[in-house]
Design a protein around this motif. Sequence first.
Motif, short mmCIF file in Angstrom:
data_model
loop_
_atom_site.label_atom_id
_atom_site.label_comp_id
_atom_site.label_asym_id
_atom_site.label_seq_id
_atom_site.Cartn_x
_atom_site.Cartn_y
_atom_site.Cartn_z
N ILE A 85 0.86 -1.18 0.00
CA ILE A 85 0.00 0.00 0.00
C ILE A 85 0.90 1.23 0.00
CG2 ILE A 85 -1.83 1.27 1.18
CD1 ILE A 85 -2.66 -1.29 2.55
N ILE A 86 0.53 2.23 -0.79
CA ILE A 86 1.28 3.48 -0.85
C ILE A 86 0.35 4.62 -0.46
CG2 ILE A 86 2.62 5.05 -2.30
CD1 ILE A 86 3.17 2.62 -4.14
N VAL A 87 0.76 5.42 0.49
CA VAL A 87 0.01 6.63 0.87
C VAL A 87 0.84 7.84 0.48
CG1 VAL A 87 -0.80 8.03 2.80
CG2 VAL A 87 -1.31 5.59 2.74
N ASN A 88 0.21 8.78 -0.20
CA ASN A 88 0.88 10.02 -0.56
C ASN A 88 0.33 11.16 0.29
OD1 ASN A 88 2.57 11.52 -2.84
ND2 ASN A 88 0.75 12.75 -2.44
N THR A 89 1.23 11.95 0.87
CA THR A 89 0.82 13.13 1.62
C THR A 89 1.76 14.27 1.28
OG1 THR A 89 0.26 13.96 3.82
CG2 THR A 89 2.23 12.60 3.65
N ASP A 90 1.37 15.48 1.58
CA ASP A 90 2.17 16.65 1.23
C ASP A 90 3.17 16.99 2.32
OD1 ASP A 90 0.77 16.78 -1.09
OD2 ASP A 90 -0.49 18.48 -0.52
N GLY A 91 4.24 17.65 1.91
CA GLY A 91 5.28 18.02 2.85
C GLY A 91 5.02 19.29 3.62
N ASP A 92 3.91 19.98 3.33
CA ASP A 92 3.61 21.24 4.02
C ASP A 92 2.75 21.04 5.26
OD1 ASP A 92 1.24 20.53 2.85
OD2 ASP A 92 0.94 22.40 1.74
N ALA A 98 -2.61 11.31 11.33
CA ALA A 98 -3.38 10.27 12.02
C ALA A 98 -4.44 9.65 11.13
CB ALA A 98 -4.03 10.86 13.27
N ASP A 99 -4.87 10.37 10.09
CA ASP A 99 -5.91 9.86 9.19
C ASP A 99 -5.37 8.87 8.16
OD1 ASP A 99 -8.11 11.12 10.32
OD2 ASP A 99 -7.80 12.96 9.18
N ILE A 100 -4.06 8.63 8.18
CA ILE A 100 -3.51 7.63 7.27
C ILE A 100 -4.15 6.27 7.52
CG2 ILE A 100 -1.41 6.31 6.73
CD1 ILE A 100 0.17 8.88 7.04
N SER A 101 -4.37 5.94 8.78
CA SER A 101 -5.02 4.67 9.11
C SER A 101 -6.42 4.60 8.53
CB SER A 101 -5.07 4.48 10.63
OG SER A 101 -5.78 5.54 11.25
N ARG A 102 -7.10 5.73 8.46
CA ARG A 102 -8.44 5.77 7.86
C ARG A 102 -8.36 5.59 6.35
NH1 ARG A 102 -12.13 10.76 9.47
NH2 ARG A 102 -11.92 9.67 11.48
N LEU A 103 -7.33 6.15 5.74
CA LEU A 103 -7.17 6.05 4.29
C LEU A 103 -6.96 4.61 3.83
CD1 LEU A 103 -4.87 8.99 3.07
CD2 LEU A 103 -7.26 8.60 2.49
N VAL A 104 -6.19 3.85 4.59
CA VAL A 104 -5.82 2.52 4.12
C VAL A 104 -6.86 1.45 4.42
CG1 VAL A 104 -3.38 3.09 4.36
CG2 VAL A 104 -4.56 1.93 6.24
#
Length: 343
Positions: A85-92, A98-104
């Motif tokens: 699984i790959i999650v992309n988030t911004d560097g800003d 914490a919502d990464i767990s919700r995304l996956v």
Amino acid sequence: MKLIVQIPCYNEAASIGAVIAAVPKHIPGVESIEILVIDDGSTDATVDMARAAGANHIISNTGNMGLARSFHTGIETCLQLGADIIVNTDGDNQYCGADISRLVQPILAAKADIVIGDRGGFSNPHFSCFKKTLQVLGSFIIKKMTKLNITDAVSGFRALSRHAAQQINIVSEFSYTIEMLVQASAKRLSVVSVPVATNEKQRDSRLFRSIPQFLYFSITTLLRMYTMYRPLRVFFTLGLLALIAGSIPIVRFIYFYWLGQGDGHVQSLVLGGTLVILGVFTLLAGLIADLINFNRRLIEKMLLRIDQLEQQLASSQGESKQGIVTEQTDTTDKPQPKIGRIK
């Protein structure tokens, strides 16, 4: 199940530490969580701050390649590193880690190939009224064109399964968000949205200088990608419009010719004939473009199969990480990030 959180960034020394620190250390159903930072030619201490914050891998571009190129580089690297699984988030630090767990979760439950983080639209307290309107209206248009159930089309906070990541090939230079959705629609990938929280705005976007420029780039990207992946629909519509427009002056000429007044309306016949010919050629161009599109899909399937075979071979030889150049910068016992470029 291995999760890699990739963070494309450019001159984000002030925020990259907070972004990395917010990534969850444990997620039910995920055995391993790693962090990949794609440094897009930063001129500040972004790389040093990312290393100090605990990034597992760091890829540095030789210059500023742009967000879309950095995103695509990150996807390729994550696949080489064996991400499921790959999650992309911004560097800003716009998105709440914490919502990464919700995304996956939809991917872990095998209910989606791609998950888009919905920032809330009109209910987001960190957006201006104009930005809220722009986001909701733009997402509605893209939703109708792609026929995907999405509510925040340009959100960069998204998760991809390995299967989806292997099929997404970003070619635009502006941004990956819209193009990914057009490709997902054309390739019948399952896309869902989940609500996510955002942090307070720290700075203006570096992706565009003004709202008109953002709209121009977004619209042209959408039209270009839609034409690339839905050529028959686009050219058939244009050709049909030309045929209808051409038939009107031709019918007008026939009407006056029937009344014996055709000599004064030859220009209608010329105009109508020109438009009809243009419409026919447009339809033919659409057929040719559709054949090219079909051949591209065959090539993409072949490349996907080759990539899968290479991954199987590398795994069997214990070299799944081959292609990442590592540079150890410390001799302490603390694991150091891998820094390098794809060969």
